[in-house]
Design a protein around this motif. Sequence first.
Motif, PDB file in Angstrom:
ATOM      1  N   SER A 275       0.904  -1.271  -0.120  1.00 23.06           N
ATOM      2  CA  SER A 275       0.097   0.054   0.138  1.00 23.06           C
ATOM      3  C   SER A 275       0.776   1.155  -0.056  1.00 23.06           C
ATOM      4  O   SER A 275       0.319   2.271  -0.221  1.00 23.06           O
ATOM      5  N   GLY A 276       1.909   1.006   0.165  1.00 25.52           N
ATOM      6  CA  GLY A 276       3.203   2.122   0.145  1.00 25.52           C
ATOM      7  C   GLY A 276       2.946   2.828  -1.454  1.00 25.52           C
ATOM      8  O   GLY A 276       3.613   3.824  -1.700  1.00 25.52           O
ATOM      9  N   LEU A 277       2.263   2.177  -2.324  1.00 26.00           N
ATOM     10  CA  LEU A 277       2.189   2.735  -3.739  1.00 26.00           C
ATOM     11  C   LEU A 277       1.504   3.907  -3.406  1.00 26.00           C
ATOM     12  O   LEU A 277       1.532   4.719  -4.461  1.00 26.00           O
ATOM     13  N   HIS A 278       0.764   4.274  -2.492  1.00 26.12           N
ATOM     14  CA  HIS A 278      -0.112   5.547  -2.341  1.00 26.12           C
ATOM     15  C   HIS A 278       0.972   6.591  -2.125  1.00 26.12           C
ATOM     16  O   HIS A 278       0.907   7.683  -2.572  1.00 26.12           O
ATOM     17  N   ALA A 279       2.352   6.312  -1.542  1.00 26.98           N
ATOM     18  CA  ALA A 279       3.092   7.313  -1.267  1.00 26.98           C
ATOM     19  C   ALA A 279       3.663   7.703  -2.649  1.00 26.98           C
ATOM     20  O   ALA A 279       4.284   8.851  -3.056  1.00 26.98           O
ATOM     21  N   LEU A 280       3.670   6.895  -3.615  1.00 33.55           N
ATOM     22  CA  LEU A 280       4.335   7.162  -5.085  1.00 33.55           C
ATOM     23  C   LEU A 280       3.375   8.108  -5.752  1.00 33.55           C
ATOM     24  O   LEU A 280       3.705   8.679  -6.724  1.00 33.55           O
ATOM     25  N   THR A 281       2.135   8.051  -5.585  1.00 35.85           N
ATOM     26  CA  THR A 281       1.138   8.878  -6.611  1.00 35.85           C
ATOM     27  C   THR A 281       1.210  10.206  -5.940  1.00 35.85           C
ATOM     28  O   THR A 281       0.409  11.023  -6.453  1.00 35.85           O
ATOM     29  N   ALA A 282       1.787  10.530  -4.973  1.00 39.31           N
ATOM     30  CA  ALA A 282       1.939  11.925  -4.565  1.00 39.31           C
ATOM     31  C   ALA A 282       2.747  12.787  -5.348  1.00 39.31           C
ATOM     32  O   ALA A 282       3.724  12.240  -6.045  1.00 39.31           O
ATOM     33  N   GLY A 283       2.324  13.731  -5.890  1.00 42.13           N
ATOM     34  CA  GLY A 283       2.848  14.674  -6.976  1.00 42.13           C
ATOM     35  C   GLY A 283       4.515  14.691  -6.671  1.00 42.13           C
ATOM     36  O   GLY A 283       5.177  15.111  -7.659  1.00 42.13           O
ATOM     37  N   SER A 284       4.912  14.959  -5.442  1.00 42.44           N
ATOM     38  CA  SER A 284       6.313  15.405  -5.182  1.00 42.44           C
ATOM     39  C   SER A 284       7.183  14.300  -4.346  1.00 42.44           C
ATOM     40  O   SER A 284       7.971  14.460  -3.698  1.00 42.44           O
ATOM     41  N   PHE A 285       6.760  12.991  -4.705  1.00 36.48           N
ATOM     42  CA  PHE A 285       7.583  12.016  -4.197  1.00 36.48           C
ATOM     43  C   PHE A 285       8.765  11.994  -4.562  1.00 36.48           C
ATOM     44  O   PHE A 285       9.139  12.236  -5.529  1.00 36.48           O
ATOM     45  N   ASP A 286       9.765  11.605  -3.409  1.00 39.26           N
ATOM     46  CA  ASP A 286      11.281  11.552  -3.638  1.00 39.26           C
ATOM     47  C   ASP A 286      11.598  10.725  -2.665  1.00 39.26           C
ATOM     48  O   ASP A 286      11.124  10.196  -1.715  1.00 39.26           O
TER      49      ASP A 286
END
Length: 286
Positions: A275-286
């Motif tokens: 579910s960490g995939l949700h963090a990747l859909t944030a516009g400014s993930f790094d």
Amino acid sequence: MPTIALLGTGLLGEAIGCRLLERGVTLRVWNRTPEKCEPLLERGAVLIDSLDGSAKGCDAVITVLRDGPVSAEVIAELGDLDAACCLPMGTMGISESRQLELQVQGQQGVYLEAPVLGSKAEALKGKLLVMAGGDASVYQQQLPLLKLLAEEPKWMGPTGRAAASKLALNQLIASLTHGYSLALRLVQASGLEVERFMEVLRPSALYAPTVDKKLERMLSHDFSNPNFSTALLRKDLRLFVHEASLAGVNAEALEGLVELLTCAEGTSLDAGDYSGLHALTAGSFD
């Protein structure tokens, strides 16, 4: 009760082992890192010191390993399988499973692919979803064993079909999680309360229970103690895309999702819950 060799005692493998011991099975266990066998040894399992010849006297060999190549490598180290039935329960490609069947037969063994859907909690309760592929007579022979792990094991047909089912299901895990993540991102960006959105989603035909299972993780960004990691989800999605290509299926739309999941490599997200995939859909993930 049968004597079973269990190869691979990670999160799922350990839970499967606990369930088998609870049901009275004589269990022999192996892991590349022997320390991971300790919880099962404390419950009465016997450690396999050397793979070579360790299938002798076993009714079946269950593998819960990372992928097809690793499964083939470890099973090869067993040598003569002494007519034991090999049941790989991890995810692998269709062609990989069919090739592994030939390998097992060459090692004087019997083969039944048996990938599972579910994780630790389901395994401990004997409520995994088991999909079996192979010879129908072999399935019938192994059904009592499979019923220790699943309430209703399913025979999918000849070898390769259960592997295909498991890949299809894991692709749905990736696609559903991605779709829900995007929906939540837009809802939150609009200022709408997530629960208000969920009140509309839950009674609709679009709802799937997995979103509520992962909703708290997504909102809190707590991806610790995973049941299934982001790294494994990415591995399985890549395998699905590969098998789809071989089958003449256009899965190009998934390439972007594979690329997105690749962004987790080298980060804490990779070992965390998928579910960490949700963090990747944030516009400014790094």
